[in-house]
Write a protein that holds these residues in place. Structure first.
Motif, PDB file in Angstrom:
ATOM      1  N   GLY A  82       0.811  -1.210   0.000  1.00  0.00           N
ATOM      2  CA  GLY A  82       0.000   0.000   0.000  1.00  0.00           C
ATOM      3  C   GLY A  82       0.843   1.258   0.000  1.00  0.00           C
ATOM      4  N   LEU A  83       1.907   1.272   0.792  1.00  0.00           N
ATOM      5  CA  LEU A  83       2.799   2.433   0.834  1.00  0.00           C
ATOM      6  C   LEU A  83       3.465   2.647  -0.522  1.00  0.00           C
ATOM      7  N   ARG A  84       3.829   1.568  -1.169  1.00  0.00           N
ATOM      8  CA  ARG A  84       4.467   1.692  -2.483  1.00  0.00           C
ATOM      9  C   ARG A  84       3.507   2.303  -3.498  1.00  0.00           C
ATOM     10  N   ARG A  85       2.213   2.024  -3.343  1.00  0.00           N
ATOM     11  CA  ARG A  85       1.235   2.594  -4.269  1.00  0.00           C
ATOM     12  C   ARG A  85       1.068   4.096  -4.084  1.00  0.00           C
ATOM     13  N   VAL A  86       1.059   4.558  -2.832  1.00  0.00           N
ATOM     14  CA  VAL A  86       0.740   5.963  -2.595  1.00  0.00           C
ATOM     15  C   VAL A  86       1.953   6.882  -2.655  1.00  0.00           C
ATOM     16  N   LEU A  87       3.158   6.327  -2.511  1.00  0.00           N
ATOM     17  CA  LEU A  87       4.346   7.150  -2.601  1.00  0.00           C
ATOM     18  C   LEU A  87       4.701   7.376  -4.064  1.00  0.00           C
ATOM     19  N   ALA A  88       5.015   8.610  -4.398  1.00  0.00           N
ATOM     20  CA  ALA A  88       5.306   8.964  -5.787  1.00  0.00           C
ATOM     21  C   ALA A  88       6.552   8.244  -6.282  1.00  0.00           C
ATOM     22  N   PRO A  89       6.552   7.778  -7.540  1.00  0.00           N
ATOM     23  CA  PRO A  89       7.735   7.122  -8.106  1.00  0.00           C
ATOM     24  C   PRO A  89       8.958   8.022  -7.989  1.00  0.00           C
ATOM     25  N   GLY A  90      10.062   7.436  -7.526  1.00  0.00           N
ATOM     26  CA  GLY A  90      11.296   8.184  -7.389  1.00  0.00           C
ATOM     27  C   GLY A  90      11.393   8.982  -6.103  1.00  0.00           C
ATOM     28  N   ALA A  92      11.586   9.793  -1.979  1.00  0.00           N
ATOM     29  CA  ALA A  92      12.317   9.217  -0.857  1.00  0.00           C
ATOM     30  C   ALA A  92      11.407   8.271  -0.086  1.00  0.00           C
ATOM     31  N   GLY A  93      11.875   7.089   0.189  1.00  0.00           N
ATOM     32  CA  GLY A  93      11.099   6.127   0.957  1.00  0.00           C
ATOM     33  C   GLY A  93      10.375   5.099   0.114  1.00  0.00           C
ATOM     34  N   ARG A  94      10.100   5.404  -1.169  1.00  0.00           N
ATOM     35  CA  ARG A  94       9.302   4.463  -1.958  1.00  0.00           C
ATOM     36  C   ARG A  94      10.053   3.161  -2.203  1.00  0.00           C
ATOM     37  N   ALA A  95      11.337   3.249  -2.499  1.00  0.00           N
ATOM     38  CA  ALA A  95      12.102   2.035  -2.777  1.00  0.00           C
ATOM     39  C   ALA A  95      12.590   1.384  -1.484  1.00  0.00           C
ATOM     40  N   TRP A  96      13.498   2.075  -0.786  1.00  0.00           N
ATOM     41  CA  TRP A  96      14.089   1.497   0.413  1.00  0.00           C
ATOM     42  C   TRP A  96      13.091   1.399   1.562  1.00  0.00           C
ATOM     43  N   GLY A  97      12.304   2.453   1.759  1.00  0.00           N
ATOM     44  CA  GLY A  97      11.366   2.455   2.877  1.00  0.00           C
ATOM     45  C   GLY A  97      10.380   1.313   2.817  1.00  0.00           C
ATOM     46  N   THR A  98       9.750   1.122   1.662  1.00  0.00           N
ATOM     47  CA  THR A  98       8.753   0.061   1.535  1.00  0.00           C
ATOM     48  C   THR A  98       9.403  -1.326   1.571  1.00  0.00           C
ATOM     49  N   ALA A  99      10.614  -1.434   1.033  1.00  0.00           N
ATOM     50  CA  ALA A  99      11.317  -2.722   1.065  1.00  0.00           C
ATOM     51  C   ALA A  99      11.643  -3.119   2.509  1.00  0.00           C
ATOM     52  N   MET A 147      13.922  -8.339  11.755  1.00  0.00           N
ATOM     53  CA  MET A 147      12.869  -7.382  12.069  1.00  0.00           C
ATOM     54  C   MET A 147      13.443  -6.102  12.662  1.00  0.00           C
ATOM     55  N   GLY A 148      14.342  -6.256  13.614  1.00  0.00           N
ATOM     56  CA  GLY A 148      14.911  -5.096  14.288  1.00  0.00           C
ATOM     57  C   GLY A 148      15.741  -4.227  13.361  1.00  0.00           C
ATOM     58  N   LEU A 149      16.598  -4.865  12.566  1.00  0.00           N
ATOM     59  CA  LEU A 149      17.432  -4.106  11.645  1.00  0.00           C
ATOM     60  C   LEU A 149      16.588  -3.397  10.587  1.00  0.00           C
ATOM     61  N   ALA A 150      15.602  -4.118  10.040  1.00  0.00           N
ATOM     62  CA  ALA A 150      14.774  -3.546   8.974  1.00  0.00           C
ATOM     63  C   ALA A 150      13.957  -2.367   9.479  1.00  0.00           C
ATOM     64  N   LEU A 151      13.318  -2.515  10.634  1.00  0.00           N
ATOM     65  CA  LEU A 151      12.487  -1.429  11.155  1.00  0.00           C
ATOM     66  C   LEU A 151      13.322  -0.237  11.600  1.00  0.00           C
ATOM     67  N   SER A 152      14.487  -0.496  12.176  1.00  0.00           N
ATOM     68  CA  SER A 152      15.366   0.608  12.576  1.00  0.00           C
ATOM     69  C   SER A 152      15.788   1.410  11.355  1.00  0.00           C
ATOM     70  N   ALA A 153      16.175   0.701  10.295  1.00  0.00           N
ATOM     71  CA  ALA A 153      16.572   1.383   9.071  1.00  0.00           C
ATOM     72  C   ALA A 153      15.395   2.122   8.448  1.00  0.00           C
ATOM     73  N   ALA A 154      14.203   1.510   8.489  1.00  0.00           N
ATOM     74  CA  ALA A 154      13.014   2.156   7.930  1.00  0.00           C
ATOM     75  C   ALA A 154      12.709   3.460   8.655  1.00  0.00           C
ATOM     76  N   CYS A 155      12.843   3.460   9.969  1.00  0.00           N
ATOM     77  CA  CYS A 155      12.623   4.684  10.747  1.00  0.00           C
ATOM     78  C   CYS A 155      13.538   5.805  10.261  1.00  0.00           C
TER      79      CYS A 155
END
Length: 225
Positions: A82-90, A92-99, A147-155
């Motif tokens: 869902g986040l990938r759909r609403v974030l504009a292509p290119g 910040a956050g669409r590629a790395w954040g959603t992954a 989980m911890g590494l991914a969420l910390s990086a996402a933050c």
């Protein structure tokens, strides 16, 4: 609201499923925490201070926590889509954040598929002490790390995005969530107090839920939603 926040190419036909996907993410964090707390308070022999939360998946009622891992993991994976759909292509956050959010969801599913091992008197009849580590227990131990590494990086990824957009509150919240998670998580081991780890986890799991909720609300402001 920043023009970089939502994808201007989103079409009405995606509105309903996208809302559902983001809604799933908004529910996942609170649901995960509430079910853990409820079980920790009611499961005979379980001591939240010395037993990791994953051990709730063991014993007669262990299926509840296993289902908690699996259902919440799927909801988080849905939110990543869902986040990938609403974030504009290119943006910040669409590629790395959603992954990274997706890795968090996959780690929850992984924890449900590969159960941890009995130890330290739980479930009832288990000898005191660390006990033996099985192959599935070894695989399970990868889940909290991922989980911890991914969420910390996402933050941090989203904190950078929010800082660029001038969203001071969300920037502070994103940095604070990972700081609380890391400080409490690291303090849990020397203190021998797993409730600290649970509190740190709750801080970052609810951050991910609030992230989905924020984008769900912002999307609701648009005519196409």
């Amino acid at each position: 609201m920043s023009t970089d926040t939502l994808d201007p190419t989103a079409t009405p036909r995606l509105a309903v499923p996208t809302r559902v996907l983001l809604g799933g993410g908004a529910v996942a964090g609170p649901l995960f925490v509430l079910l853990i707390v409820a079980q920790a308070l009611t499961r005979d022999g379980f001591d939240a201070a010395r037993h990791p939360l994953s051990m709730l998946s063991l014993g007669e009622h262990g299926w509840i926590q296993t289902a908690n891992f699996l259902v919440c993991g799927v909801l988080v994976l849905a939110s990543a889509a869902g986040l990938r759909r609403v974030l504009a292509p290119g943006s910040a956050g669409r590629a790395w954040g959603t992954a990274l959010i997706a890795v968090y969801g996959a780690s929850l599913v992984w924890a449900g598929v590969f159960p941890t091992d009995p130890m330290d008197g739980f479930p009832a009849g288990t000898p005191a002490g660390a006990g033996e580590v099985s192959w599935h227990g070894m695989l399970h131990n990868l889940a909290p790390v991922g989980m911890g590494l991914a969420l910390s990086a996402a933050c941090l990824v989203f904190a950078r995005r929010f800082a660029r957009e001038g969203r001071r509150g969300w920037t502070i919240y994103s940095v604070a969530a990972v700081a609380v998670y890391l400080v409490l998580g690291l303090a849990a081991f020397p203190a021998g107090e797993y409730r600290l780890m649970l509190a740190g986890g709750a801080a970052i799991w609810t951050w991910a839920a609030m992230l989905s909720l924020m984008f769900l609300i912002e999307r609701g402001d648009r005519p196409s939603s």
